[in-house]
Design a protein around this motif. Structure first.
Motif, mmCIF file in Angstrom:
data_model
loop_
_atom_site.group_PDB
_atom_site.id
_atom_site.type_symbol
_atom_site.label_atom_id
_atom_site.label_comp_id
_atom_site.label_asym_id
_atom_site.label_seq_id
_atom_site.Cartn_x
_atom_site.Cartn_y
_atom_site.Cartn_z
ATOM 1 N N ASN A 1 0.938 -1.334 -0.041
ATOM 2 C CA ASN A 1 0.040 -0.100 0.122
ATOM 3 C C ASN A 1 0.822 1.188 -0.175
ATOM 4 N N GLU A 2 1.736 1.201 0.769
ATOM 5 C CA GLU A 2 2.831 2.583 0.789
ATOM 6 C C GLU A 2 3.653 2.649 -0.224
ATOM 7 N N LYS A 3 4.236 1.562 -0.837
ATOM 8 C CA LYS A 3 5.045 1.667 -2.053
ATOM 9 C C LYS A 3 4.381 1.959 -3.293
ATOM 10 N N SER A 4 3.140 1.704 -3.397
ATOM 11 C CA SER A 4 2.287 1.881 -4.661
ATOM 12 C C SER A 4 1.329 3.381 -4.426
ATOM 13 N N GLY A 5 1.767 3.946 -3.129
ATOM 14 C CA GLY A 5 0.767 5.141 -2.811
ATOM 15 C C GLY A 5 -0.523 4.838 -3.096
ATOM 16 N N GLY A 6 -0.921 3.473 -2.673
ATOM 17 C CA GLY A 6 -2.414 3.377 -2.165
ATOM 18 C C GLY A 6 -3.108 2.735 -3.754
ATOM 19 N N LYS A 7 -2.089 2.526 -4.674
ATOM 20 C CA LYS A 7 -2.636 1.780 -5.926
ATOM 21 C C LYS A 7 -3.086 0.581 -5.632
ATOM 22 N N MET A 8 -2.283 0.063 -5.012
ATOM 23 C CA MET A 8 -2.213 -1.524 -5.074
ATOM 24 C C MET A 8 -2.739 -1.940 -3.699
ATOM 25 N N SER A 9 -3.915 -2.532 -3.446
ATOM 26 C CA SER A 9 -4.460 -3.072 -2.262
ATOM 27 C C SER A 9 -4.715 -4.490 -2.208
ATOM 28 N N VAL A 10 -4.699 -5.066 -0.846
ATOM 29 C CA VAL A 10 -4.843 -6.425 -0.569
ATOM 30 C C VAL A 10 -6.058 -6.756 0.311
ATOM 31 N N LYS A 11 -7.054 -7.498 -0.290
ATOM 32 C CA LYS A 11 -7.848 -7.981 0.693
ATOM 33 C C LYS A 11 -7.572 -9.290 1.036
ATOM 34 N N ILE A 12 -7.679 -9.475 2.478
ATOM 35 C CA ILE A 12 -6.874 -10.992 3.162
ATOM 36 C C ILE A 12 -8.212 -11.650 3.362
ATOM 37 N N PHE A 13 -8.226 -13.034 3.201
ATOM 38 C CA PHE A 13 -9.215 -13.877 3.539
ATOM 39 C C PHE A 13 -8.332 -15.176 4.191
ATOM 40 N N PRO A 14 -8.497 -14.893 5.649
ATOM 41 C CA PRO A 14 -7.798 -15.823 6.433
ATOM 42 C C PRO A 14 -8.641 -16.966 6.826
ATOM 43 N N ASP A 15 -8.229 -17.852 7.743
ATOM 44 C CA ASP A 15 -9.151 -18.919 8.512
ATOM 45 C C ASP A 15 -9.752 -19.901 7.331
ATOM 46 N N GLY A 16 -9.028 -19.952 6.163
ATOM 47 C CA GLY A 16 -9.506 -20.972 5.214
ATOM 48 C C GLY A 16 -10.972 -20.682 4.646
ATOM 49 N N GLN A 17 -11.020 -19.466 4.632
ATOM 50 C CA GLN A 17 -12.638 -18.831 4.118
ATOM 51 C C GLN A 17 -12.762 -19.290 2.725
ATOM 52 N N LEU A 18 -11.665 -19.317 1.799
ATOM 53 C CA LEU A 18 -11.755 -19.654 0.303
ATOM 54 C C LEU A 18 -11.094 -21.218 0.311
ATOM 55 N N GLY A 19 -11.303 -22.038 1.343
ATOM 56 C CA GLY A 19 -11.004 -23.382 1.179
ATOM 57 C C GLY A 19 -9.324 -23.746 1.478
ATOM 58 N N SER A 20 -9.180 -24.886 1.328
ATOM 59 C CA SER A 20 -7.981 -25.595 1.992
ATOM 60 C C SER A 20 -6.967 -24.941 1.019
ATOM 61 N N GLU A 21 -5.505 -25.179 1.430
ATOM 62 C CA GLU A 21 -4.274 -24.996 0.630
ATOM 63 C C GLU A 21 -4.342 -25.363 -0.864
ATOM 64 N N ARG A 22 -4.753 -26.579 -0.923
ATOM 65 C CA ARG A 22 -4.769 -27.271 -2.292
ATOM 66 C C ARG A 22 -6.031 -26.383 -3.101
ATOM 67 N N GLU A 23 -7.037 -26.102 -2.404
ATOM 68 C CA GLU A 23 -8.057 -25.122 -3.442
ATOM 69 C C GLU A 23 -7.373 -23.990 -3.628
ATOM 70 N N ALA A 24 -6.961 -23.423 -2.499
ATOM 71 C CA ALA A 24 -6.271 -21.969 -2.841
ATOM 72 C C ALA A 24 -5.208 -21.922 -4.018
ATOM 73 N N LEU A 25 -4.599 -23.032 -3.991
ATOM 74 C CA LEU A 25 -3.696 -23.154 -5.144
ATOM 75 C C LEU A 25 -4.321 -23.217 -6.578
ATOM 76 N N GLU A 26 -5.401 -24.001 -6.473
ATOM 77 C CA GLU A 26 -6.263 -23.927 -7.866
ATOM 78 C C GLU A 26 -6.944 -22.791 -8.220
ATOM 79 N N LEU A 27 -7.362 -22.013 -7.173
ATOM 80 C CA LEU A 27 -7.870 -20.553 -7.419
ATOM 81 C C LEU A 27 -6.843 -19.824 -8.074
ATOM 82 N N LEU A 28 -5.621 -19.927 -7.578
ATOM 83 C CA LEU A 28 -4.470 -19.111 -8.283
ATOM 84 C C LEU A 28 -4.273 -19.318 -9.482
ATOM 85 N N GLN A 29 -4.185 -20.741 -9.897
ATOM 86 C CA GLN A 29 -4.138 -21.215 -11.228
ATOM 87 C C GLN A 29 -5.171 -20.601 -12.298
ATOM 88 N N ILE A 30 -6.305 -20.557 -11.838
ATOM 89 C CA ILE A 30 -7.233 -19.982 -12.768
ATOM 90 C C ILE A 30 -7.669 -18.465 -12.613
#
Length: 297
Positions: free
Chosen positions: A25-54
Motif C-alpha cells: 500500500n505504501e510503495k504503490s501510494g495506495g494504488k495496490m490494495s490487498v484484501k485478505i481472506f484468512p482462516d480457510g474462508q476460501l478453502g484448503s491450501e490445495r483449493e487456494a492453489l487451484e484458485l490461483l491457477q485459474i
C-alpha cells in the motif's frame, strides 16, 4: 487483489501477510490494495492453489509440503535434517537455490514470491522421554500423510501413524498414539502440551511456508507493480521471521510452565539413523541431486 490462506489471524504468518499488505500500500501510494481472506474462508491450501491457477485469487500462502504435489522441487525442502540450523536454512532459501525453486512453479501457473518461517518440527511424547533414536522404538508417532515423514519415523525405529491433526489430542490422551511431531507454536496452540510431557528438540524437518502469486495475475501487472509486489514480499518475509521467533519463545515458556520437560538431544544420532530417507529420495528422484548437493555444500 485477493489473498487467501488457511491460518488463524493470531498466527505469525498472518502477521507477516499484514506487513506485505502494508508495504504494498505504501510503495504503490495506495494504488495496490490487498484484501485478505484468512482462516480457510476460501478453502484448503490445495483449493487456494487451484484458485490461483485459474486467476480467481491473486496470492496465497501454503506449506512447501502442499506445494510439492504441484511443483516437485519443493519435496527437497522436506528431507529430514537437511539444514544444519536456522542460519543455514535461510542462507539456502534466500540464496540462489531458494530463488530458483520459487521460479520452478511458473510452468504450473504458480510463481513463488518469498518464504516464511514455519519453524522446525520435533518429537513430543506422552509417557516416555525420547533422548536418542533408540527411545523411539515401538512408539506410535502421528505424522502427516506424507511419504517422507512416514519413512523418517520408521527409519528412526518408531511406528509412523498418519492421522488428521484434529483427532490427535484425543488419540494421545487415550494412548492410541504415543506422541507426534510439530513445531513449538503448533504444539502449544493445539493444547497437545497438556497431554505430552516430553518435547525433544531434534528439529528433524524445517519445511517453510511459501507466499505465491498466480502467473495469470502476475502477467497483468506493469513492470513497476511487479517490483512493488516483490519488494513488499521480501520485506514481509524478514518481519515474519521475527514474529515467528517471538511465537516460539512464548510457546516454549508456556510448555515449560505447564511442566513439559524440554530435551536437547544429540541431533547427529538422529541424522545418522535417518540417512536412508535421503538415499531413497536420491534414487527415486535423481534429477533433484544437483539441488540437494548445493544445499548440503
Amino acid at each position: 487483489m485477493y489473498l487467501a490462506h488457511t491460518l488463524p489471524q493470531t498466527h505469525p504468518v498472518h502477521k507477516g501477510i499484514l506487513e506485505f499488505k502494508k508495504a504494498l500500500n505504501e510503495k504503490s501510494g495506495g494504488k495496490m490494495s490487498v484484501k485478505i481472506f484468512p482462516d480457510g474462508q476460501l478453502g484448503s491450501e490445495r483449493e487456494a492453489l487451484e484458485l490461483l491457477q485459474i486467476g480467481s485469487v491473486a496470492i496465497t500462502k501454503v506449506s512447501a509440503a502442499t506445494l510439492s504435489n504441484f511443483v516437485p522441487e519443493y519435496h527437497v525442502l522436506g528431507i529430514p535434517y537437511l539444514f544444519k540450523d536456522k542460519q543455514h536454512q535461510f542462507a539456502v532459501l534466500e540464496g540462489e537455490v531458494g530463488k530458483s525453486i520459487l521460479q520452478k512453479g511458473e510452468k504450473f501457473w504458480l510463481r513463488g514470491l518469498c518464504y516464511y518461517d514455519a519453524g522446525s518440527r520435533s518429537f513430543y511424547t506422552s509417557n516416555k522421554a525420547v533422548r536418542t533414536p533408540e527411545d523411539l522404538k515401538g512408539l506410535k508417532i502421528r505424522v502427516m500423510n506424507n511419504q517422507m515423514a512416514i519413512n523418517m519415523v520408521n527409519a528412526l525405529g518408531g511406528s509412523a501413524t498418519p492421522m488428521s491433526f484434529g483427532e490427535l489430542y484425543t488419540a494421545i490422551q487415550q494412548g492410541v498414539v504415543d506422541g507426534a511431531e510439530n513445531n513449538a507454536p503448533s504444539f502449544v496452540s493445539s493444547n497437545h502440551y497438556e497431554v505430552s510431557k516430553y518435547y525433544t528438540l531434534d528439529q528433524h524437518s524445517s519445511v517453510p511456508d511459501v507466499l505465491l502469486i498466480g502467473t495469470k495475475y502476475w502477467s497483468s501487472l506493469s513492470d513497476q507493480e511487479k517490483v512493488w509486489v516483490q519488494e513488499s514480499a521480501d520485506e514481509s518475509s524478514q518481519a515474519q521471521k521475527r514474529f515467528w521467533q517471538e511465537s516460539v519463545e512464548q510457546s516454549m515458556a508456556t510448555a515449560k510452565k505447564a511442566g513439559v520437560e524440554v530435551i536437547i538431544p544429540n541431533k547427529a544420532l538422529f541424522q545418522e539413523q535417518s540417512k536412508s530417507v535421503l538415499e531413497t529420495f536420491r534414487k527415486e528422484h535423481p534429477e533433484m541431486n544437483p539441488i540437494i548437493y548445493k544445499i548440503i555444500k
